[in-house]
Design a protein around this motif. Structure first.
Motif, PDB file in Angstrom:
ATOM      1  N   HIS A 136       0.845  -1.200   0.000  1.00 27.53           N
ATOM      2  CA  HIS A 136       0.000   0.000   0.000  1.00 27.53           C
ATOM      3  C   HIS A 136       0.875   1.242   0.000  1.00 27.53           C
ATOM      4  O   HIS A 136       1.950   1.256   0.601  1.00 27.53           O
ATOM      5  CB  HIS A 136      -0.897   0.060   1.237  1.00 27.53           C
ATOM      6  N   THR A 167      -5.728  -2.739   4.909  1.00 31.78           N
ATOM      7  CA  THR A 167      -6.576  -2.195   3.836  1.00 31.78           C
ATOM      8  C   THR A 167      -5.964  -0.975   3.170  1.00 31.78           C
ATOM      9  O   THR A 167      -6.382  -0.592   2.075  1.00 31.78           O
ATOM     10  CB  THR A 167      -7.963  -1.795   4.384  1.00 31.78           C
ATOM     11  N   GLN A 215      -6.354   1.991   4.372  1.00 36.80           N
ATOM     12  CA  GLN A 215      -7.289   3.087   4.615  1.00 36.80           C
ATOM     13  C   GLN A 215      -6.871   3.939   5.812  1.00 36.80           C
ATOM     14  O   GLN A 215      -6.384   3.430   6.812  1.00 36.80           O
ATOM     15  CB  GLN A 215      -8.691   2.537   4.889  1.00 36.80           C
ATOM     16  N   CYS A 216      -7.108   5.245   5.689  1.00 34.65           N
ATOM     17  CA  CYS A 216      -6.946   6.151   6.817  1.00 34.65           C
ATOM     18  C   CYS A 216      -8.211   6.060   7.658  1.00 34.65           C
ATOM     19  O   CYS A 216      -9.310   6.335   7.154  1.00 34.65           O
ATOM     20  CB  CYS A 216      -6.718   7.588   6.349  1.00 34.65           C
ATOM     21  N   LEU A 217      -8.079   5.653   8.905  1.00 30.28           N
ATOM     22  CA  LEU A 217      -9.234   5.490   9.781  1.00 30.28           C
ATOM     23  C   LEU A 217      -9.625   6.799  10.469  1.00 30.28           C
ATOM     24  O   LEU A 217     -10.812   7.058  10.683  1.00 30.28           O
ATOM     25  CB  LEU A 217      -8.946   4.420  10.837  1.00 30.28           C
ATOM     26  N   LYS A 267      -2.304  10.785  11.935  1.00 31.67           N
ATOM     27  CA  LYS A 267      -3.275   9.938  11.236  1.00 31.67           C
ATOM     28  C   LYS A 267      -3.185   8.514  11.764  1.00 31.67           C
ATOM     29  O   LYS A 267      -2.112   8.046  12.142  1.00 31.67           O
ATOM     30  CB  LYS A 267      -3.033   9.955   9.729  1.00 31.67           C
ATOM     31  N   TRP A 322      -4.056   4.626  10.611  1.00 26.92           N
ATOM     32  CA  TRP A 322      -4.231   3.847   9.391  1.00 26.92           C
ATOM     33  C   TRP A 322      -4.451   2.373   9.711  1.00 26.92           C
ATOM     34  O   TRP A 322      -3.946   1.867  10.699  1.00 26.92           O
ATOM     35  CB  TRP A 322      -2.977   3.925   8.529  1.00 26.92           C
ATOM     36  N   ASP A 323      -5.138   1.690   8.810  1.00 22.23           N
ATOM     37  CA  ASP A 323      -5.210   0.230   8.830  1.00 22.23           C
ATOM     38  C   ASP A 323      -4.287  -0.246   7.709  1.00 22.23           C
ATOM     39  O   ASP A 323      -4.577  -0.034   6.531  1.00 22.23           O
ATOM     40  CB  ASP A 323      -6.639  -0.238   8.583  1.00 22.23           C
ATOM     41  N   LEU A 360       0.215   4.927   1.355  1.00 26.41           N
ATOM     42  CA  LEU A 360      -0.723   5.696   2.168  1.00 26.41           C
ATOM     43  C   LEU A 360      -0.503   7.177   1.892  1.00 26.41           C
ATOM     44  O   LEU A 360       0.591   7.696   2.101  1.00 26.41           O
ATOM     45  CB  LEU A 360      -0.509   5.389   3.651  1.00 26.41           C
TER      46      LEU A 360
END
Length: 159
Positions: free
Chosen positions: A27, A62, A64-66, A56, A58-59, A29
């Protein structure tokens, strides 16, 4: 590096998640506006602090920024250090503050430290926390704050 993943920050504002065995980038990010000043990885959760004054969450599974820790109580200058637990994120900044955030909701809880010289040179350089204590290395770039360690103890003293 958690044994499986390598996470790297770059001057191009990106953070990359790599598979340690294959070397493949899993990924990229995106979302910070400047260089990443610190990261901490635990299981699939990555928390990143940035010179853009944001933190930030993040997961990395995935990409994704949570959460972005922001709002009226956000840091006013570069994030210098961070640490997180299963419930909270603690972040420090060039603005002379140490802030406590809720990991799940991203909501600001309170300032743990606010230097009188914050905003006029006072900086919290580094932080480390245990379950009951917080140690902060503070100082300044211009002599407005004496270089020292602050130790805050939130535990109940049984004496």
């Amino acid at each position: 590096f958690d044994g499986t993943h390598i996470v790297s920050g770059s001057l191009d504002t990106s953070i990359r998640v790599w598979d340690a065995e294959s070397g493949h980038c899993l990924h990229t990010l995106m979302g910070h506006q400047s260089l990443t000043s610190g990261m901490e990885l635990r299981e699939n959760i990555l928390v990143s602090g940035n010179a853009d004054s944001t933190v930030k969450i993040w997961d990395i599974k995935t990409g994704q920024c949570l959460q972005t820790l922001q709002g009226p109580s956000k840091h006013q200058s570069a994030v210098t250090c961070l640490q997180f637990s299963s419930k909270f994120v603690v972040s420090s900044s060039d603005d002379g503050t140490v802030k406590l955030w809720d990991l799940k909701t991203g909501e600001f809880v309170r300032n743990l430290v606010s230097l009188e010289s914050g905003g006029s040179g006072g900086v919290v350089w580094r932080i480390r926390a245990s379950g009951t204590q917080l140690v902060c290395a503070v100082g300044s770039r211009n002599g407005t704050e004496e270089t020292k360690l602050l130790v805050l103890d939130f535990g109940v003293d049984g004496k």
